[in-house]
Scaffold this motif. Sequence first.
Motif, short mmCIF file in Angstrom:
data_model
loop_
_atom_site.label_atom_id
_atom_site.label_comp_id
_atom_site.label_asym_id
_atom_site.label_seq_id
_atom_site.Cartn_x
_atom_site.Cartn_y
_atom_site.Cartn_z
N VAL A 151 -0.42 0.57 5.63
CA VAL A 151 -0.14 -0.46 6.64
C VAL A 151 -1.30 -0.56 7.63
O VAL A 151 -1.73 -1.67 8.01
CB VAL A 151 1.17 -0.14 7.37
N MET A 152 -1.84 0.58 8.05
CA MET A 152 -2.93 0.57 9.02
C MET A 152 -4.22 0.03 8.43
O MET A 152 -5.02 -0.58 9.14
CB MET A 152 -3.15 1.99 9.55
N SER A 153 -4.44 0.25 7.13
CA SER A 153 -5.73 -0.13 6.54
C SER A 153 -5.70 -1.47 5.83
O SER A 153 -6.71 -2.18 5.81
CB SER A 153 -6.18 0.95 5.55
N VAL A 154 -4.58 -1.84 5.24
CA VAL A 154 -4.53 -3.05 4.43
C VAL A 154 -3.59 -4.10 5.01
O VAL A 154 -3.79 -5.30 4.80
CB VAL A 154 -4.10 -2.71 2.98
N GLY A 155 -2.57 -3.69 5.74
CA GLY A 155 -1.60 -4.64 6.27
C GLY A 155 -0.32 -4.65 5.46
O GLY A 155 -0.06 -3.77 4.65
N PHE A 156 0.49 -5.69 5.69
CA PHE A 156 1.81 -5.77 5.08
C PHE A 156 1.85 -6.70 3.87
O PHE A 156 2.93 -6.99 3.37
CB PHE A 156 2.84 -6.28 6.11
N SER A 198 -1.18 -4.26 -0.18
CA SER A 198 -0.64 -2.92 0.09
C SER A 198 0.44 -2.56 -0.91
O SER A 198 0.54 -1.40 -1.36
CB SER A 198 -0.09 -2.85 1.52
N ARG A 199 1.27 -3.51 -1.31
CA ARG A 199 2.32 -3.23 -2.29
C ARG A 199 1.71 -2.93 -3.66
O ARG A 199 2.17 -2.04 -4.37
CB ARG A 199 3.29 -4.40 -2.37
N VAL A 200 0.68 -3.67 -4.01
CA VAL A 200 0.02 -3.43 -5.30
C VAL A 200 -0.63 -2.05 -5.32
O VAL A 200 -0.54 -1.31 -6.31
CB VAL A 200 -1.03 -4.53 -5.57
N ILE A 201 -1.28 -1.68 -4.21
CA ILE A 201 -1.94 -0.37 -4.15
C ILE A 201 -0.93 0.75 -4.30
O ILE A 201 -1.16 1.73 -5.03
CB ILE A 201 -2.72 -0.24 -2.82
N LEU A 202 0.22 0.64 -3.64
CA LEU A 202 1.21 1.71 -3.73
C LEU A 202 1.80 1.82 -5.14
O LEU A 202 1.99 2.92 -5.65
CB LEU A 202 2.32 1.49 -2.72
N VAL A 203 2.08 0.69 -5.78
CA VAL A 203 2.57 0.73 -7.16
C VAL A 203 1.53 1.38 -8.07
O VAL A 203 1.86 2.18 -8.95
CB VAL A 203 2.93 -0.69 -7.63
N THR A 204 0.26 1.05 -7.84
CA THR A 204 -0.80 1.65 -8.65
C THR A 204 -0.86 3.16 -8.45
O THR A 204 -0.97 3.93 -9.41
CB THR A 204 -2.16 1.02 -8.27
N ILE A 205 -0.78 3.60 -7.20
CA ILE A 205 -0.83 5.03 -6.91
C ILE A 205 0.36 5.76 -7.54
O ILE A 205 0.23 6.86 -8.07
CB ILE A 205 -0.88 5.27 -5.39
#
Length: 271
Positions: A126-131, A135-142
């Motif tokens: 949230v702090m680096s990419v926003g809402f 950010s949702r794509v990055i978390l699913v990837t991780i």
Amino acid sequence: MTAGPRPAHRPGVLRRMLDASLPYQLLTFAVFAAGWELYAREWGGLLIPTFTETVQATAELLGTAELWQAMYVSNQALVLGFGIAVVVGVPAGIVLGRFRALERLADVYLNILLVTPMAAIIPLLVMSVGFGLASRVILVTIFSIVMVVVNSRAGVRQVDPSLIEMARSFGATERRIWARVLLPGALPAIMTGIRLGIGRAVTGMVIVELLMVSTALGGLILEYRGLFKAPLLYGTIVIILAEALLLISVARWGERRLTGWARTTMARSAR
């Protein structure tokens, strides 16, 4: 006159149905549904709907545009995030399995991803990419890439080193070793990693919407929970589970299609 070989006896339709797992799965589901119905009627109260109420709510949700819009928004992150995990994770796992020096450098980061609670990463995103979608794509990837990398690496590791040495003794180049030995040998483990990664990707899709952005399917869950609409809440969860099971079944089908030779080889070696 010597009789020819007798044709192999083919089991009947009833025997094939009994040997299959589908009847047992249906029986287990029927027992589970009956137990759910009885428990909810006797002790469920307001917060636990009956099985029939959940089925009715699920059918109702499937007929609403709100659900399909939420599915569309959520699956954007799922498709993009899991696609990145496969495109990046499979080559990375293969390279790490082949070159031990690179693996020693990257192993600590894989361990960090394996043990770190993913929910703790959400404030950083949230702090680096926003809402937004990124950010949702990055978390699913991780969430999903770790399974893909680890299983791809294990697939390369389990290739018999004698096959590589044999290929080299016959003058095979490194490119041919990759194409004819390493990749085919690692393919079953790679497909297993993809199948496991799908489940993790769906988990990441829902968690990021519950904890970071109250939108799409996660937003529906929070809305129905806040309004104490238990049947709709359970129906939404059932739809998410059905999608995950469908995706895993498709991945398992692809795994059987691409790695059928591996099961044939194991069956022959067992004889």
